[in-house]
Scaffold this motif. Structure first.
Motif, PDB file in Angstrom:
ATOM      1  N   GLY A   1      42.899-132.897  22.573  1.00 25.12           N
ATOM      2  CA  GLY A   1      42.111-132.306  23.634  1.00 25.12           C
ATOM      3  C   GLY A   1      41.645-130.911  23.272  1.00 25.12           C
ATOM      4  O   GLY A   1      40.514-130.524  23.530  1.00 25.12           O
ATOM      5  N   ARG A   2      42.507-130.140  22.646  1.00 25.56           N
ATOM      6  CA  ARG A   2      42.123-128.780  22.270  1.00 25.56           C
ATOM      7  C   ARG A   2      41.120-128.791  21.128  1.00 25.56           C
ATOM      8  O   ARG A   2      40.238-127.977  21.084  1.00 25.56           O
ATOM      9  CB  ARG A   2      43.369-127.996  21.843  1.00 25.56           C
ATOM     10  N   SER A   3      41.282-129.706  20.182  1.00 28.92           N
ATOM     11  CA  SER A   3      40.377-129.697  19.037  1.00 28.92           C
ATOM     12  C   SER A   3      38.946-129.978  19.472  1.00 28.92           C
ATOM     13  O   SER A   3      38.009-129.402  18.955  1.00 28.92           O
ATOM     14  CB  SER A   3      40.830-130.717  17.986  1.00 28.92           C
ATOM     15  N   THR A   4      38.763-130.861  20.475  1.00 30.65           N
ATOM     16  CA  THR A   4      37.409-131.098  20.952  1.00 30.65           C
ATOM     17  C   THR A   4      36.891-129.870  21.699  1.00 30.65           C
ATOM     18  O   THR A   4      35.705-129.571  21.644  1.00 30.65           O
ATOM     19  CB  THR A   4      37.361-132.346  21.861  1.00 30.65           C
ATOM     20  N   GLY A   5      37.775-129.148  22.379  1.00 32.55           N
ATOM     21  CA  GLY A   5      37.351-127.939  23.075  1.00 32.55           C
ATOM     22  C   GLY A   5      36.935-126.851  22.108  1.00 32.55           C
ATOM     23  O   GLY A   5      35.927-126.180  22.300  1.00 32.55           O
ATOM     24  N   PHE A   6      37.703-126.683  21.042  1.00 30.90           N
ATOM     25  CA  PHE A   6      37.364-125.653  20.062  1.00 30.90           C
ATOM     26  C   PHE A   6      36.102-126.009  19.295  1.00 30.90           C
ATOM     27  O   PHE A   6      35.400-125.137  18.820  1.00 30.90           O
ATOM     28  CB  PHE A   6      38.516-125.458  19.073  1.00 30.90           C
ATOM     29  N   ALA A   7      35.815-127.294  19.178  1.00 29.87           N
ATOM     30  CA  ALA A   7      34.645-127.717  18.406  1.00 29.87           C
ATOM     31  C   ALA A   7      33.364-127.611  19.214  1.00 29.87           C
ATOM     32  O   ALA A   7      32.287-127.702  18.649  1.00 29.87           O
ATOM     33  CB  ALA A   7      34.842-129.151  17.917  1.00 29.87           C
ATOM     34  N   SER A   8      33.471-127.418  20.534  1.00 31.28           N
ATOM     35  CA  SER A   8      32.269-127.402  21.366  1.00 31.28           C
ATOM     36  C   SER A   8      31.435-126.154  21.084  1.00 31.28           C
ATOM     37  O   SER A   8      31.957-125.093  20.764  1.00 31.28           O
ATOM     38  CB  SER A   8      32.644-127.468  22.839  1.00 31.28           C
ATOM     39  N   ARG A   9      30.130-126.318  21.229  1.00 33.28           N
ATOM     40  CA  ARG A   9      29.205-125.211  20.977  1.00 33.28           C
ATOM     41  C   ARG A   9      29.433-124.059  21.956  1.00 33.28           C
ATOM     42  O   ARG A   9      29.345-122.900  21.586  1.00 33.28           O
ATOM     43  CB  ARG A   9      27.760-125.711  21.129  1.00 33.28           C
ATOM     44  N   ARG A  10      29.685-124.406  23.216  1.00 39.38           N
ATOM     45  CA  ARG A  10      29.854-123.359  24.224  1.00 39.38           C
ATOM     46  C   ARG A  10      31.066-122.496  23.901  1.00 39.38           C
ATOM     47  O   ARG A  10      31.009-121.273  24.009  1.00 39.38           O
ATOM     48  CB  ARG A  10      30.016-124.010  25.596  1.00 39.38           C
ATOM     49  N   PHE A  11      32.162-123.137  23.491  1.00 39.67           N
ATOM     50  CA  PHE A  11      33.358-122.355  23.174  1.00 39.67           C
ATOM     51  C   PHE A  11      33.121-121.469  21.961  1.00 39.67           C
ATOM     52  O   PHE A  11      33.561-120.326  21.928  1.00 39.67           O
ATOM     53  CB  PHE A  11      34.541-123.298  22.920  1.00 39.67           C
ATOM     54  N   GLN A  12      32.403-121.984  20.963  1.00 35.50           N
ATOM     55  CA  GLN A  12      32.115-121.170  19.779  1.00 35.50           C
ATOM     56  C   GLN A  12      31.247-119.974  20.151  1.00 35.50           C
ATOM     57  O   GLN A  12      31.448-118.870  19.634  1.00 35.50           O
ATOM     58  CB  GLN A  12      31.413-122.022  18.723  1.00 35.50           C
ATOM     59  N   GLY A  13      30.292-120.185  21.064  1.00 33.67           N
ATOM     60  CA  GLY A  13      29.445-119.074  21.500  1.00 33.67           C
ATOM     61  C   GLY A  13      30.236-118.020  22.249  1.00 33.67           C
ATOM     62  O   GLY A  13      30.075-116.827  22.012  1.00 33.67           O
ATOM     63  N   VAL A  14      31.105-118.472  23.148  1.00 38.30           N
ATOM     64  CA  VAL A  14      31.932-117.528  23.906  1.00 38.30           C
ATOM     65  C   VAL A  14      32.856-116.764  22.958  1.00 38.30           C
ATOM     66  O   VAL A  14      33.060-115.559  23.100  1.00 38.30           O
ATOM     67  CB  VAL A  14      32.741-118.285  24.979  1.00 38.30           C
ATOM     68  N   LEU A  15      33.414-117.473  21.976  1.00 39.35           N
ATOM     69  CA  LEU A  15      34.308-116.827  21.016  1.00 39.35           C
ATOM     70  C   LEU A  15      33.562-115.778  20.190  1.00 39.35           C
ATOM     71  O   LEU A  15      34.071-114.681  19.955  1.00 39.35           O
ATOM     72  CB  LEU A  15      34.920-117.895  20.103  1.00 39.35           C
ATOM     73  N   ALA A  16      32.339-116.108  19.765  1.00 37.60           N
ATOM     74  CA  ALA A  16      31.550-115.167  18.967  1.00 37.60           C
ATOM     75  C   ALA A  16      31.208-113.919  19.784  1.00 37.60           C
ATOM     76  O   ALA A  16      31.348-112.794  19.305  1.00 37.60           O
ATOM     77  CB  ALA A  16      30.280-115.846  18.457  1.00 37.60           C
ATOM     78  N   VAL A  17      30.757-114.119  21.018  1.00 36.15           N
ATOM     79  CA  VAL A  17      30.415-112.975  21.869  1.00 36.15           C
ATOM     80  C   VAL A  17      31.658-112.131  22.144  1.00 36.15           C
ATOM     81  O   VAL A  17      31.606-110.899  22.102  1.00 36.15           O
ATOM     82  CB  VAL A  17      29.780-113.474  23.188  1.00 36.15           C
ATOM     83  N   GLY A  18      32.788-112.791  22.386  1.00 39.03           N
ATOM     84  CA  GLY A  18      34.030-112.061  22.624  1.00 39.03           C
ATOM     85  C   GLY A  18      34.458-111.244  21.415  1.00 39.03           C
ATOM     86  O   GLY A  18      34.937-110.114  21.544  1.00 39.03           O
TER      87      GLY A  18
END
Length: 45
Positions: free
Chosen positions: A12-29
């Motif tokens: 469940g977490r691996s699909t969450g980390f792979a999502s584009r939205r999460f990567q964008g939020v992580l980059a902005v953070g």
């Protein structure tokens, strides 16, 4: 073993980390965090 709770949580977490939205939020953070760190270091000097 393959149907354990740990594997379900990990998958469940691996699909969450792979999502584009999460990567964008992580980059902005990361950018905001680096900016705040830079400002804090400049004010200390």
């Amino acid at each position: 073993m393959g149907n354990s709770l740990h594997n379900k949580i990990y998958l469940g977490r691996s699909t969450g980390f792979a999502s584009r939205r999460f990567q964008g939020v992580l980059a902005v953070g990361a950018i905001v965090g680096a900016g705040l760190l830079w400002i804090a270091l400049r004010t200390m000097r």
